[in-house]
Every structure is written in C-alpha cells, then in structure tokens.
Design an enzyme around this catalytic site. Structure first.
Site, mmCIF file in Angstrom:
data_model
loop_
_atom_site.group_PDB
_atom_site.id
_atom_site.type_symbol
_atom_site.label_atom_id
_atom_site.label_comp_id
_atom_site.label_asym_id
_atom_site.label_seq_id
_atom_site.Cartn_x
_atom_site.Cartn_y
_atom_site.Cartn_z
ATOM 1 N N SER A 57 20.111 -46.417 -20.758
ATOM 2 C CA SER A 57 19.993 -45.548 -20.168
ATOM 3 C C SER A 57 21.131 -44.175 -20.857
ATOM 4 C CB SER A 57 19.987 -45.369 -19.269
ATOM 5 O OG SER A 57 21.394 -46.340 -19.452
ATOM 6 N N CYS A 117 11.470 -46.069 -24.436
ATOM 7 C CA CYS A 117 11.944 -44.895 -24.285
ATOM 8 C C CYS A 117 11.229 -43.998 -24.817
ATOM 9 C CB CYS A 117 13.520 -44.761 -25.402
ATOM 10 S SG CYS A 117 13.308 -45.660 -26.414
ATOM 11 N N PHE A 136 16.573 -54.014 -22.327
ATOM 12 C CA PHE A 136 15.064 -55.349 -21.893
ATOM 13 C C PHE A 136 14.391 -54.570 -22.876
ATOM 14 C CE2 PHE A 136 14.775 -52.400 -18.856
ATOM 15 C CZ PHE A 136 13.071 -52.323 -18.706
ATOM 16 N N GLU A 193 13.821 -39.894 -16.409
ATOM 17 C CA GLU A 193 13.969 -41.055 -15.999
ATOM 18 C C GLU A 193 13.256 -41.947 -15.673
ATOM 19 O OE1 GLU A 193 14.266 -42.863 -20.700
ATOM 20 O OE2 GLU A 193 16.105 -42.990 -19.019
ATOM 21 N N LYS A 225 24.652 -57.696 -28.877
ATOM 22 C CA LYS A 225 24.271 -58.426 -27.095
ATOM 23 C C LYS A 225 23.415 -57.688 -26.408
ATOM 24 C CE LYS A 225 25.106 -57.127 -23.310
ATOM 25 N NZ LYS A 225 23.895 -56.761 -22.314
ATOM 26 N N GLU A 252 20.687 -59.303 -20.912
ATOM 27 C CA GLU A 252 20.454 -60.633 -19.934
ATOM 28 C C GLU A 252 18.843 -60.599 -19.075
ATOM 29 O OE1 GLU A 252 22.981 -57.704 -16.787
ATOM 30 O OE2 GLU A 252 22.879 -58.237 -19.404
#
Length: 496
Positions: A227, A282, A150, A381, A174, A177
C-alpha cells in the site's frame, strides 16, 4: 489448529523464539489453518548475520554456476507448479488457475535472470589514454531484503529474489504473515536447485521485523510492494539510513473506453481485470471511464456478465472468483459499497446480495455506475471486487480524469482508433499502459513500476532496472605500460 509455520534461515527451518505468532486462515472456509512465527529484532539480527556470511562466498561464485542454479530453479517451478498453486489457493483464496498464472509470471523473471552472464557484462575502452584502459563492472550489494504483499505470495518474491541472487547477493524475504507458506516452498525449491545455504532466507514477521530490516546496518537494499502509506514509510525510513529502496505503492487503475471500441471485447477484458483474484491486485482495473454514448452499452455488457461468475472455494474446479483475504477486509470493501450508494452511485450489480458460500470471507462482484471523483469509492484504493463506472463526454475529459488521479500504476484504453491510442500513450501520466490490454504488466525483460503515489523513488521492479538496483557500478582505470618502452623502468631488461 493446523500446522506451525516457522522461519527458513541458513538452509533449514528455524522455529521462532520471540513467543509471538499470528493466525493464518483458510479464507474459503473462514477457519484458522495454521499459526506463523513472528520474528523479533534479535531473530532478524541472527538471520542477517547468516546471510552476510553466505553473501561473502556467493559473490565469488562464477556466472555459469549462478546461471545453472537459476535454470534448475526454473525446472523446480515447472515441475512443482501445481503444488505451489495449491498452497497459494489454500492461504490466499485465489482460484487455482489464477495461482498458476501468478507462478508463470514469476517464472519469467527466473528465466530472465538466468541470462546473468549477459546481464552483468560491462563496457571496455582500450587506449583511453596512452597505455591506459578503462572498463566498467557491476558488483553485488551484499545482503538485500524483500518485503512482499499477501496478494502474490510467489510472483512478487520472484520479481525480487531471482535478479538479486543472480547478481551475487544474499536475499532475505519477509513475506506477508497472512499467507506465508508459499515462501517456504520457494526456499525448498532454491535449495533443491543447488543454491548455497544462507543465500535465500525467509523471515516471517510484522512491523517489528520490517523495521528491524530497515534499520539494520548490514542490509544494503530494500524492495517493497504494498500500500502507499506503507511504501512511503519503507522509502523514508530506508533511505534515511542510507539504503537503496524500491517501494511500489497502491493503485487506482482506470480503463478508458471510447465510443468506437468493441464493447464485447472491452467488457470481457474489464471483467477479467476487475474481478480476477477478487480484485486483490495492484494492477486490477477498478475504474472504467466510459466516453459518450458507449456508457449505456458498456454498463449493460458488464452487468450481464457478472451473474455468470462462479464464486466459491478457489480449490474447486470451475470457480471464477474466490474469497477475500480476511473477514475484516471483506467488511471494509462492503463498507465502501455502502458509502458509494449513499453518495449517489447506482448499484447495478450488488455483490452484497449475491448468493455466496455460507462460510469464508466472500463478497460478490459489484458494479457501480454514475460514480463521481468526489466519492470515497473512487478516491480510495479498495482492493476488492468493486468496479466503478465514471461517465465523461469526451476523450480529453477522460484523459484529464486519469491524469488528475494521485495514483498512476497502470491504465488501459479500448479503441479501434490508432491515433487516439497513440495520443493516449503519449499523454497519459501513468507508468504502465495497455492498448486493448486490460492488465499491462510488463514481460520480465522490461521493468514494472508506476508513477506518482504508486512509486517512491525511481527504481522500478525486475527486468533491466532490477539488475541495476541489485548491483553497484565500478569503473576501473588501468595502466600497463609497454615493457619495451624506454621511458618506463619495470626492473628488468627490455628489448626493442
């Protein structure tokens, strides 16, 4: 309720048929702005079939045609950058300037891929044996898929799809969402750039769609950024089914600040790196390792900068930091601050007590000092606007701290000492290193990737390694005997 967001398959919008949807929020308002279809396994099968058919034709396209489409896509991204940035801000929450920066870094990868006639050149050896030539070529894999996070809904897909498409593959995206609309705008741009229908597909979905792509026999490769637990699942599941997989995981990026560093320069850089996009990156700096007597000066310099950050709707001019992606994530990040304080860290600047907009998923910039490696706020994280300061006595102690961390995505050092910087880059066990640069994301003609728990497999993202990932090598050994040779009967008269 706002708009309804559907899939993009074979060159047009295709409403979902699974009956399942998910809410899409405007995180600055805390309101549901849309609902997005979630693909079923059957829908994934249909999309892969359309992509497979498109890939069979696309692989025969000339390199010049591919390059011209990539140049046209580059122009689309230039002309529609504000439009795309506004879509990103509305669903992700990052400020408009950060969204434009994301697009610019994605566009670099389109520019790199536009050099595909050079990038796909093989080698040739004449007369490897008598009348025998040997040469190498690279060919596309077929249908490949990207599963993207995201936090960069335009940049990370462009990391993947530009090279994949340039190499002659059909690409299935993909996206997350949580902020799916940017992917449909990219699909429209590709179509306007002249890309044939079916070569770029967008499938919205959750784990069902991910697992269907991982298990589909006609999907040759999977690219993933997210992740570490999910990266491990993607890598293990995909490789077990014979697929190529590049899976980039989480991070806990450290910035080592030496006593000789320019403290103001370091503080400005670290604030930008730690709190830009609300820390949902990240490559965000989440730990500052302060060596010796620089610690007090650095903490003070950081602390005086944080109250100056303007926190609010990313669409509003002058905003420095927007909201987090969901209310649940905001509360999770705040919980880490709670636990850090209970564990003995000193809360120098408390984002939980900041003056924030009444609605939306906001949390203020937080600075924790005297953090130790045993605390959860250091180990995990967090992916939010929280910066830890760990104090060490020596350069060697700081280097060892970084090397002992299981994550190894990015790191930085701030110093005026060239010898220390060179020793750091030589000995640090991290995939991307910055020297007086807080976010060392490589330019598009290098490749992006960490080490250890930040990467599963050995394939880094984009750049030269991206070209290698999306193609398979073939070596041809060819013998064309000299027709004038009396030793070979070719079925027709020869002359000497």
């Amino acid at each position: 309720m706002g708009q309804h967001i559907s899939h993009w398959i074979d060159g047009r919008i295709r409403p979902g048929t699974s009956g399942r949807t998910a809410p899409v929020f405007n995180p600055a308002l805390g309101e549901v702005a849309a609902e997005v279809d979630l693909a079923s396994t059957a829908e994934v099968d249909k999309a892969v079939l359309a992509a497979k058919q498109a890939a069979a034709e696309w692989r025969t396209s000339s390199l010049s045609r591919r390059a011209s489409i990539l140049f046209a896509m580059r122009q689309q991204l230039h002309e529609r950058a504000d439009e795309l940035a506004s879509v990103i801000t509305a669903e992700h929450g990052k400020v408009h300037a950060d969204a434009l920066g994301e697009i610019a870094r994605g566009l670099e990868n389109v520019e790199f891929a536009a050099g595909v006639p050079q990038l796909l050149k093989g080698g040739f050896s004449e007369q490897a044996a008598t009348d025998v030539d040997v040469y190498s070529i690279r060919q596309p894999l077929g249908v490949v898929a990207g599963i993207t996070p995201f936090n960069f809904p335009a940049m990370v897909p462009l990391w993947m799809c530009a090279n994949a498409i340039a190499c002659g593959n059909a690409f299935i995206l993909k996206p997350s969402e949580k902020d799916p609309s940017a992917s449909l705008l990219l699909a429209d741009m590709w179509q306007r750039a002249g890309l044939p229908d079916g070569v770029f597909t967008v499938l919205h979905g959750d784990r069902e769609a991910v697992d269907a792509l991982l298990e589909h026999p006609d999907v040759a490769a999977i690219s993933f950024v997210g992740s570490t637990p999910v990266a491990r699942h993607i890598y293990e599941t995909g490789t077990a089914r014979g697929k190529r997989v590049q899976a980039l995981g989480g991070a806990k990026n450290h910035a080592l600040v030496l006593p000789d560093a320019d403290v103001d320069l370091a503080a400005d850089a670290i604030v930008s790196a730690a709190y830009g996009s609300a820390g949902e990156r990240c490559m965000a700096v989440s730990v500052t390792v302060a060596v010796g007597d620089v610690a007090d000066r650095l903490v003070e310099a950081l602390a005086i900068r944080l109250p100056k950050l303007v926190i609010g709707d990313g669409a509003t001019a002058g905003t420095d930091m927007g909201p987090l992606i969901t209310a649940e994530h905001r509360d999770r990040v705040a919980g880490y601050v709670d636990e850090g304080e209970r564990s003995g860290a000193r809360v120098v600047v408390d984002g939980r007590e900041s003056t924030l907009p009444e609605s939306g998923f906001f949390l203020g910039a937080t600075l924790l000092d005297h953090v130790t490696p045993d605390m959860s706020v250091y180990r995990d994280e967090i992916f939010g606007p929280v910066l830890d300061v760990v104090r060490v006595d020596t350069f060697e102690e700081g280097l060892a701290l970084i090397n002992n961390n299981p994550y190894a995505n990015g790191t930085a050092i701030f110093t005026r000492d060239g010898g220390a910087a060179r020793k750091f880059q030589f000995e640090v066990q991290v995939g991307m290193v910055g020297i007086n640069v807080p976010i060392p994301v490589p330019v598009a003609y290098y490749s992006f990737g960490g080490w250890k728990a930040s990467l599963f497999g050995d394939a880094h993202m984009y750049g030269p390694e991206g070209i290698a990932f999306y193609t398979k090598g073939k070596v041809v050994t060819s013998r064309w005997p000299d027709p004038s040779s009396s030793e070979v009967d070719l079925g027709f008269p020869t002359t000497r």
